[in-house]
Design an enzyme around this catalytic site. Sequence first.
Site, PDB file in Angstrom:
ATOM      1  N   GLY A 119      28.388   1.732  14.628  1.00 33.52           N
ATOM      2  CA  GLY A 119      27.212   2.418  15.157  1.00 33.52           C
ATOM      3  C   GLY A 119      27.452   3.036  16.517  1.00 33.52           C
ATOM      4  O   GLY A 119      28.595   3.143  16.965  1.00 33.52           O
ATOM      5  N   ARG A 142      35.322 -17.338  10.221  1.00 39.16           N
ATOM      6  CA  ARG A 142      34.314 -16.954  11.222  1.00 39.16           C
ATOM      7  C   ARG A 142      33.026 -17.763  11.103  1.00 39.16           C
ATOM      8  O   ARG A 142      32.102 -17.577  11.902  1.00 39.16           O
ATOM      9  CB  ARG A 142      33.986 -15.466  11.066  1.00 39.16           C
ATOM     10  CG  ARG A 142      35.157 -14.539  11.319  1.00 39.16           C
ATOM     11  CD  ARG A 142      34.797 -13.415  12.261  1.00 39.16           C
ATOM     12  NE  ARG A 142      33.630 -12.695  11.876  1.00 39.16           N
ATOM     13  CZ  ARG A 142      33.628 -11.428  11.452  1.00 39.16           C
ATOM     14  NH1 ARG A 142      34.767 -10.767  11.359  1.00 39.16           N
ATOM     15  NH2 ARG A 142      32.506 -10.832  11.172  1.00 39.16           N
ATOM     16  N   LEU A 160      35.633 -17.071   6.029  1.00 41.26           N
ATOM     17  CA  LEU A 160      35.472 -18.527   6.217  1.00 41.26           C
ATOM     18  C   LEU A 160      35.900 -18.900   7.635  1.00 41.26           C
ATOM     19  O   LEU A 160      35.375 -19.834   8.237  1.00 41.26           O
ATOM     20  CB  LEU A 160      36.315 -19.306   5.202  1.00 41.26           C
ATOM     21  CG  LEU A 160      35.841 -19.234   3.751  1.00 41.26           C
ATOM     22  CD1 LEU A 160      36.850 -19.885   2.822  1.00 41.26           C
ATOM     23  CD2 LEU A 160      34.485 -19.911   3.620  1.00 41.26           C
ATOM     24  N   ASP A 210      40.367 -13.722  17.055  1.00 37.22           N
ATOM     25  CA  ASP A 210      41.730 -13.150  17.088  1.00 37.22           C
ATOM     26  C   ASP A 210      42.525 -13.600  18.317  1.00 37.22           C
ATOM     27  O   ASP A 210      43.748 -13.493  18.330  1.00 37.22           O
ATOM     28  CB  ASP A 210      41.660 -11.617  17.089  1.00 37.22           C
ATOM     29  CG  ASP A 210      40.876 -11.070  15.908  1.00 37.22           C
ATOM     30  OD1 ASP A 210      40.769 -11.773  14.895  1.00 37.22           O
ATOM     31  OD2 ASP A 210      40.352  -9.936  16.017  1.00 37.22           O
ATOM     32  N   GLY A 228      34.162  -9.295  21.939  1.00 34.66           N
ATOM     33  CA  GLY A 228      35.597  -9.059  22.001  1.00 34.66           C
ATOM     34  C   GLY A 228      35.893  -7.741  22.709  1.00 34.66           C
ATOM     35  O   GLY A 228      35.053  -7.232  23.469  1.00 34.66           O
ATOM     36  N   THR A 273      36.376 -13.966  20.417  1.00 35.74           N
ATOM     37  CA  THR A 273      37.006 -13.412  19.215  1.00 35.74           C
ATOM     38  C   THR A 273      37.905 -14.475  18.596  1.00 35.74           C
ATOM     39  O   THR A 273      38.634 -15.188  19.308  1.00 35.74           O
ATOM     40  CB  THR A 273      37.856 -12.140  19.452  1.00 35.74           C
ATOM     41  OG1 THR A 273      38.664 -11.918  18.284  1.00 35.74           O
ATOM     42  CG2 THR A 273      38.772 -12.213  20.653  1.00 35.74           C
ATOM     43  N   ARG A 292      43.593  -9.411  13.160  1.00 39.59           N
ATOM     44  CA  ARG A 292      43.786  -7.991  13.419  1.00 39.59           C
ATOM     45  C   ARG A 292      45.239  -7.705  13.807  1.00 39.59           C
ATOM     46  O   ARG A 292      46.116  -8.067  13.058  1.00 39.59           O
ATOM     47  CB  ARG A 292      42.793  -7.503  14.472  1.00 39.59           C
ATOM     48  CG  ARG A 292      41.962  -6.349  13.916  1.00 39.59           C
ATOM     49  CD  ARG A 292      41.151  -5.669  14.957  1.00 39.59           C
ATOM     50  NE  ARG A 292      39.796  -6.148  14.998  1.00 39.59           N
ATOM     51  CZ  ARG A 292      38.813  -5.746  14.196  1.00 39.59           C
ATOM     52  NH1 ARG A 292      39.051  -4.867  13.241  1.00 39.59           N
ATOM     53  NH2 ARG A 292      37.603  -6.222  14.327  1.00 39.59           N
ATOM     54  N   MET A 322      43.076 -13.874   9.209  1.00 36.72           N
ATOM     55  CA  MET A 322      42.654 -12.735  10.039  1.00 36.72           C
ATOM     56  C   MET A 322      43.469 -12.695  11.337  1.00 36.72           C
ATOM     57  O   MET A 322      44.424 -13.444  11.500  1.00 36.72           O
ATOM     58  CB  MET A 322      41.167 -12.847  10.333  1.00 36.72           C
ATOM     59  CG  MET A 322      40.283 -12.501   9.153  1.00 36.72           C
ATOM     60  SD  MET A 322      38.538 -12.569   9.635  1.00 36.72           S
ATOM     61  CE  MET A 322      37.792 -11.718   8.246  1.00 36.72           C
TER      62      MET A 322
HETATM   63  O1  F6P Z   1      37.952  -9.349  15.103  1.00 41.13           O
HETATM   64  C1  F6P Z   1      37.541 -10.370  14.272  1.00 41.13           C
HETATM   65  C2  F6P Z   1      37.829 -10.065  12.823  1.00 41.13           C
HETATM   66  O2  F6P Z   1      37.430 -11.170  12.061  1.00 41.13           O
HETATM   67  C3  F6P Z   1      39.270  -9.700  12.537  1.00 41.13           C
HETATM   68  O3  F6P Z   1      40.129 -10.817  12.508  1.00 41.13           O
HETATM   69  C4  F6P Z   1      39.121  -8.985  11.222  1.00 41.13           C
HETATM   70  O4  F6P Z   1      40.154  -8.042  11.038  1.00 41.13           O
HETATM   71  C5  F6P Z   1      37.812  -8.289  11.367  1.00 41.13           C
HETATM   72  O5  F6P Z   1      37.095  -8.939  12.395  1.00 41.13           O
HETATM   73  C6  F6P Z   1      36.984  -8.251  10.113  1.00 41.13           C
HETATM   74  O6  F6P Z   1      35.865  -7.464  10.349  1.00 41.13           O
HETATM   75  P1  F6P Z   1      34.642  -7.357   9.322  1.00 41.13           P
HETATM   76  O7  F6P Z   1      33.804  -8.574   9.494  1.00 41.13           O
HETATM   77  O8  F6P Z   1      33.959  -6.123   9.768  1.00 41.13           O
HETATM   78  O9  F6P Z   1      35.208  -7.274   7.943  1.00 41.13           O
END
Ligand code: F6P
Length: 366
Positions: free
Chosen positions: A81, A292, A290, A145, A120, A143, A189, A187
């Site tokens: 957005g 997150r 999972l 990450d 982040g 984050t 990134r 995950m």
């Molecule tokens: O930055 C956190 C993260 O979980 C990354 O590890 C992953 O690439 C991305 O966000 C996934 O994003 P979304 O929730 O938009 O699929």
Amino acid sequence: MNAIHKKKKIGIVTGGGDCPGLNAVIRAIVKAADLKGWKSTGIYGGYDGLLTPMKTRPLAHRDMDGLLVRGGTILGTASSGPFSAKTGQGKTRLIDPGILSRAKANFDRENLSALVAIGGDGTLSVALQMHAAGWPVVGVPKTIDNDLDATLMTFGFDTAVSCAVDALDRLHSTAQSHDRVMVLEVMGRYAGWIATQAGLAGGADVILIPEIPFNYDAVCRKIDRREAEGKHFTLVIVAEGARPAGQDYVSESPDTQDREIRLGGIGQQVAGEIQTRTKKESRCVVLGHLQRGGTPTQFDRQLCTRFGVYAVQMIAQKQFGMMAALTGTGIAPVLLADAVDRIRIVPKDGELVMTARALGISFGDA
Ligand code: F6P
């Protein structure tokens, strides 16, 4: 405490992908502010909540019950957005000045005296742009990450690593029972922190990360060596941003103007290639979101609480344009500009990688 401090009203916003601990930070800010006689206001749905019609709600001390352990964010969030500042690796977008000034007018109309931006590199890049435009803003680094520079650790990372270690533990027994290669995609990134630290803690045999491009010959050599040693199963952990040397990232969506690309799919490719080359049955598990969800670990709960209280202290001391960071000695203020300037990646020759190599763990490069 002076009269000016008593009148303060802090805005709190969470932006970007959610992660465990966001609510614990909100709780710490609201409680610490309340004890100073300040009010707190939640901004809903990320920075977009500052645009007309504004989505804000007062947050009281009593609303914080149970938040220390609750995953997600009670404020909601947005990762695309008009306030999306990151559109790809190292690519930062300037937010439309018209949007920024409309949001600032609403911020002033709401009588907010400071903003805590919890997020982040994308969310904090916006905070930096706001600060440059005169907003009284401080940041808290979030984050899974763990790729923000200027802090030793972001909150959410420890919980994500625990989730990945739990997955490896579970895959270990089934891999062993079936003499299979199990590939776990995690995950992270463009940074391999989750894969490296979970791989070490979960006994992975192969760790594939973006920082060290791999080749399939080396990965399969490791599996063959294990076979020769009588170990008929192998655990591979692969970061979503890992890639074979000379190849591009595997992604599930294209680069767009208003959001980052979604990485993902490398785990399946790795499992397929291993099966073709070694003739060993291979399976891929994508851990995905999972990592997150759920309750934060005790480490993250502590870190979130320390960051939240520190953010309130930074506001009290007018340390705007700064972010609360974990340093070797505690929590300290660092410039937002230093945190978002570049991402923090796993050092290729650092102690973590060297420790793994000393155990015979392969990074698929030799
Ligand atoms: O930055 C956190 C993260 O979980 C990354 O590890 C992953 O690439 C991305 O966000 C996934 O994003 P979304 O929730 O938009 O699929």
